[in-house]
Every structure is written in C-alpha cells, then in structure tokens.
Design an enzyme around this catalytic site. Structure first.
Site, PDB file in Angstrom:
ATOM      1  N   GLY A   1       2.450 -52.132  50.202  1.00  0.00           N
ATOM      2  CA  GLY A   1       0.986 -51.634  50.479  1.00  0.00           C
ATOM      3  C   GLY A   1       0.321 -51.673  52.121  1.00  0.00           C
ATOM      4  O   GLY A   1      -0.521 -51.356  52.439  1.00  0.00           O
TER       5      GLY A   1
ATOM      6  N   GLU B   1       7.981 -55.619  48.911  1.00  0.00           N
ATOM      7  CA  GLU B   1       8.202 -54.068  48.729  1.00  0.00           C
ATOM      8  C   GLU B   1       7.569 -53.027  49.174  1.00  0.00           C
ATOM      9  O   GLU B   1       6.881 -52.357  48.963  1.00  0.00           O
ATOM     10  CB  GLU B   1       7.594 -54.045  47.209  1.00  0.00           C
ATOM     11  CG  GLU B   1       8.296 -55.042  46.060  1.00  0.00           C
ATOM     12  CD  GLU B   1       7.761 -54.974  44.826  1.00  0.00           C
ATOM     13  OE1 GLU B   1       6.548 -54.035  44.527  1.00  0.00           O
ATOM     14  OE2 GLU B   1       8.026 -55.475  43.775  1.00  0.00           O
TER      15      GLU B   1
ATOM     16  N   CYS C   1      -2.495 -20.986  45.490  1.00  0.00           N
ATOM     17  CA  CYS C   1      -3.927 -20.134  44.836  1.00  0.00           C
ATOM     18  C   CYS C   1      -4.718 -21.230  44.518  1.00  0.00           C
ATOM     19  O   CYS C   1      -5.259 -21.592  43.314  1.00  0.00           O
ATOM     20  CB  CYS C   1      -3.491 -19.313  43.661  1.00  0.00           C
ATOM     21  SG  CYS C   1      -2.250 -18.125  44.364  1.00  0.00           S
TER      22      CYS C   1
HETATM   23  N1  LLP Z   1       5.158 -51.962  45.074  1.00  0.00           N
HETATM   24  C1  LLP Z   1       4.503 -51.346  44.130  1.00  0.00           C
HETATM   25  C2  LLP Z   1       4.530 -52.089  42.584  1.00  0.00           C
HETATM   26  C3  LLP Z   1       3.744 -50.251  43.962  1.00  0.00           C
HETATM   27  O1  LLP Z   1       3.157 -49.797  42.921  1.00  0.00           O
HETATM   28  C4  LLP Z   1       4.189 -49.667  45.314  1.00  0.00           C
HETATM   29  C5  LLP Z   1       3.322 -48.294  45.491  1.00  0.00           C
HETATM   30  C6  LLP Z   1       4.672 -50.065  46.566  1.00  0.00           C
HETATM   31  C7  LLP Z   1       5.383 -51.389  46.244  1.00  0.00           C
HETATM   32  C8  LLP Z   1       5.081 -49.457  47.756  1.00  0.00           C
HETATM   33  O2  LLP Z   1       3.605 -49.525  48.393  1.00  0.00           O
HETATM   34  P1  LLP Z   1       3.553 -49.103  49.930  1.00  0.00           P
HETATM   35  O3  LLP Z   1       4.237 -49.945  50.950  1.00  0.00           O
HETATM   36  O4  LLP Z   1       4.404 -47.756  50.008  1.00  0.00           O
HETATM   37  O5  LLP Z   1       2.233 -48.845  50.086  1.00  0.00           O
HETATM   38  N2  LLP Z   1       1.371 -41.837  46.529  1.00  0.00           N
HETATM   39  C9  LLP Z   1       0.155 -42.793  47.411  1.00  0.00           C
HETATM   40  C10 LLP Z   1       0.635 -44.002  47.300  1.00  0.00           C
HETATM   41  C11 LLP Z   1       1.241 -44.468  46.126  1.00  0.00           C
HETATM   42  C12 LLP Z   1       1.659 -45.978  45.943  1.00  0.00           C
HETATM   43  C13 LLP Z   1       2.109 -46.311  44.464  1.00  0.00           C
HETATM   44  N3  LLP Z   1       2.545 -47.630  44.564  1.00  0.00           N
HETATM   45  C14 LLP Z   1      -0.017 -42.088  48.874  1.00  0.00           C
HETATM   46  O6  LLP Z   1       0.690 -40.836  49.083  1.00  0.00           O
HETATM   47  O7  LLP Z   1      -0.806 -42.475  49.493  1.00  0.00           O
END
Ligand code: LLP
Length: 440
Positions: free
Chosen positions: A261, A298, A370
């Site tokens: 996150g 993560e 489109c």
């Molecule tokens: N762990 C879990 C349980 C998650 O659901 C996620 C992301 C992560 C780790 C990794 O999060 P990060 O470090 O990448 O923020 N498509 C969206 C982001 C969706 C994130 C979903 N879960 C975007 O393009 O902003």
C-alpha cells in the site's frame, strides 16, 4: 549528464525517475533514456506502444526496502498483482524476495519464476477457490491470509484431504481510513476485506481447534497508493493489541503481515525514496516493538511503479473548437489507471529540443479507443510535439501491463527489460490472430 531539475526555465522539471529514467544531453537536445539506452532506439526496434522497465531501478527499490527494515526480522513478499511478468518475478526472486499472490494463476507464475520461492509465498484474497487452495498447499507456501470463517473451514478441509497442515494468519479489518481512491481503500468496516478485528478472537480459537490448521500470524492491508504513514501506524497499533491478546490466550503468533500500500509520488517527489521508506518503516515497526514477530511486507507499486514507462507515439494532432488533442497509439486498454481512477501520470516528450522547449501548449492526450474515458491526461501543459514524436507516460511499471486488456481487439504491448546497455524482450507484442484464435 545534466540534471534536468537544475535547468531553469522552459524544461519539464520533474521528468527524471533515476536510476531508471533520465534525460541525457544530445547536442542541443535532451533524450530520455532507460538506463543506458535511448528510448527512441527502443521504439524504432520494438515499435510502440511499448512498456519499458529498468532492472536496476527495481533492484535498487527492493534493496532500499530491505535496508529500511534491516533492524527487524522481515521478508518482502512482492505483490505480484502490480506487475506479474515472470522475468520481473525472477529478478526479484534472485534477490531473495518472496511473493504475495491472490490467485492460482499468480502462484503458478511465481513457481515458474523460481520453484524455491514457494516457501516465501503468502496467499491473500477474499475468494480463494478449493482448487487454488489445494495448489498452494501442494506448493507448500508460507502462509494463508484467511479472510472469512467459511474460507477457514474450506482451508481446513482441503488441508485435511491432503493430510497437511496449513499455516494461517487471519486478515483483520482494522477499520482505519486511508486517504486514497475509494476503489483501492480496503481497511474500513464497509469493505469486503478481512474479518472485523473484534470477531478475530473467535476465529483464532476455531483455527486453533483444527488439526489441519496452524495459527501462525496476523495480517492486515488497508489499501493502496497511501502516501501518509499515519494510517499504517494506526492499523498496526490495533494489530499489536490483538497480538498481545491472542498470545495471552495461548496462540502462537510468529508472523505479522502488514500488507502493501505504500504510495508513490506520481507528481512532485516530496521525499527521496530511502527517506520515504524509512519513515514508513518506522510507522510499521514502532507499534510492534518488543513483540518479536517476523514481519512480512507486501509492497507492489512502490517497488515497480517508477521503474516502468509506457512509450507511445503521437499519431495525430487534432483541434476541435479550440481544444487541442494529441491522439497517441497507446490507449486505455494498455494503461487503464487514468480512465479507472482518474489517476495522474506524468507525460514527457522523449526528445526535448532545446530551442522548442519554450513552446508549451495545453492538450488532452488521448488514445484510439472509442470511449471518452480513453485519456491519459486532460488539459495538460506539455511542450509542443509533432505527429510521429514519442511520448513517455511515466510511473507505469505498476498496474499498467497487469491491468491491460484487449478491448477494441488491440494486441497488448511488448515489454522490454533494460539492464545497463542491454535490452531484453520479456513479453513479445501480441498478434491480432492470438486474440481471436480461441474463438475459431
Ligand atoms: N497486498 C494486498 C492484500 C493487496 O490487496 C495489494 C493491492 C497489495 C498488497 C499491494 O499494494 P501496493 O503496494 O501495490 O499498493 N490497480 C490499482 C491498485 C490496486 C491495489 C490492489 N491491492 C491502481 O492501479 O492504483
């Protein structure tokens, strides 16, 4: 190499993403490079749209994370969903990285990237199927992050059938608000994720009562693209309280999975990455001090986001009643973030001409799909570019190709991984025929 930020006047100040993407002088002009390779060379050789990643940037960002958490026992489980190219997973696995997967498909990718990485895999997600759970058990992954009572029972059943014991953490929902787009905020009571922290005790008791399950940890993930450390600290403080309580009830809690996150700066970088991650590390580790847990992290976006660019060519310049459009050959199917979340991505001309740099114009950068939602930038001030020129859409390494689709029967771009002077095709461009061959 001249640092763009040091240039006064007309240049785009924020167009560098070192060590991956830097502008280098070429006579009077400046050319965007990925490591040691000029992007125009890649466009010429592999065509556009094209995803370009810097291996060095990925490696350095991972190392920065590891350094920030060096004082605590930890494992980085890179979140595969951010960018699941097997070559990138392999690069990370070779650095000792583990993985966070959310599907049987992602698990299979990790196993192909490196079989031994399985022992560092955590499996998250609200809807794991029996087949996916069974595959993960057989691969002997590290930890299942369980998100409901029903899933806990199914996991016990699957493990029993295989005569195995599944290591379990419950993903708790801490009811903490994070300032991010509502689609990617996950830590509030109203969201589908996790079990309410208050009902976790009962479920831990149930898990402890099963011979096919071994309680091993607690997990939490409050959302994505969060740039403020405070909500992480708040969520983890609640988790720390829970751990103390669970331990006093006799549960063995070895692992704390704090999810991912951590956001990136799509606009102005506020802090240098090492300082930024250090701040995050402090927020995460402080509430856990003294608990002697093994930390699982993560991160997805913060590892690969700034390490990737989507390279695109300007097809047409167009003016409708005074509004200027640049129609480019990439579209929302290649990078959906602006369309889906209203996300900002910086866009820079790949070649910036010294003498033309003063000519700015306000444009919409749009793709050929489109839908009016098919845009990369609206009313953006850019240096003037002509038809045939190249643009780089920056910070596209995370949730770019991973969310790409074939909408409008558009083949997905090729992906190139750069390491110094070498360029490797890590995914070839799709062919149109491949898109419909399963229908024939
Ligand atoms: N762990 C879990 C349980 C998650 O659901 C996620 C992301 C992560 C780790 C990794 O999060 P990060 O470090 O990448 O923020 N498509 C969206 C982001 C969706 C994130 C979903 N879960 C975007 O393009 O902003």
């Amino acid at each position: 190499m001249m640092r763009r930020n040091e240039l006064a006047g007309p240049f785009q100040v924020n167009s560098q993403r070192p060590p991956g993407f830097v502008l280098r002088e070429r006579g009077q002009d400046f050319v965007l490079h990925c490591e040691d390779i000029p992007l125009p060379k890649l466009a010429e050789r592999y065509g556009t749209p094209l995803y370009v990643y810097s291996a060095t940037a990925i490696r350095e960002r991972l190392a920065t994370f590891n350094h920030a958490f060096r004082r605590v026992r930890h494992t980085i489980c890179y979140s595969v969903k951010a960018n699941s190219n097997i070559n990138i997973l392999r690069l990370l696995a070779r650095q000792g990285c583990g993985f966070d997967v959310v599907s049987g498909g992602e698990l299979e990718r990790v196993l192909v990237a490196g079989r031994s990485a399985a022992s560092k895999v955590v499996f998250s997600g609200v809807g794991k199927s029996r087949d996916e759970i069974t595959a993960a058990l057989k691969a002997r992954i590290l930890l299942f992050n369980v998100e409901s009572e029903s899933e806990l029972r199914v996991l016990a059943e699957c493990a029993k059938r295989l005569r195995m014991v599944a290591r379990v953490a419950l993903r708790v929902n801490p009811d903490v608000a994070a300032d991010t787009h509502p689609y990617i905020s996950t830590g509030l009571r109203k969201h589908k994720f996790g079990v309410p922290i208050n009902s976790a005790r009962t479920l831990y008791a149930e898990a402890a009562g099963s011979r096919s399950l071994k309680v091993a940890g607690v997990s939490v993930h409050i959302g994505s693209q969060i740039t403020d450390a405070a909500p992480f600290a708040e969520a983890i403080a609640r988790v720390a309280d829970l751990i103390r309580e669970l331990r006093s009830n006799g549960h063995k809690i070895d692992y704390v999975d704090v999810g991912g996150g951590l956001g990136i700066d799509y606009q102005e970088p506020r802090l240098k990455f090492p300082d930024y991650v250090a701040k995050y590390a402090q927020a995460v580790t402080k509430p856990l001090r003294g608990l002697k847990v093994h930390l699982l992290l993560e991160p997805g976006r913060s590892i690969v986001g700034p390490a990737g660019t989507l390279l695109t060519s300007v097809l047409y310049r167009k003016e409708n009643d005074g509004k200027h459009f640049l129609v480019v050959d990439a579209a929302m199917n290649d990078l959906i973030r602006p369309a889906l979340y209203g996300a900002y991505h910086e866009i820079v001309p790949v070649v910036q001409f010294g003498d033309l740099a003063a000519k700015k114009e306000t444009v919409d950068v749009v793709g050929p799909v489109c839908e009016s939602g098919d845009f990369f930038a609206r009313d953006r001030e850019l240096s003037r570019v002509e038809e045939g020129d190249l643009l780089a859409i920056l910070d596209a390494g995370a949730y770019g190709m991973a969310l790409a689709s074939n909408y409008n029967t558009r083949p997905r771009p090729a992906e190139i991984l750069i390491r110094g002077k070498s360029a490797k095709v890590i995914r070839r461009r799709e062919k149109v025929r491949e898109l419909y061959s399963a229908e024939l």
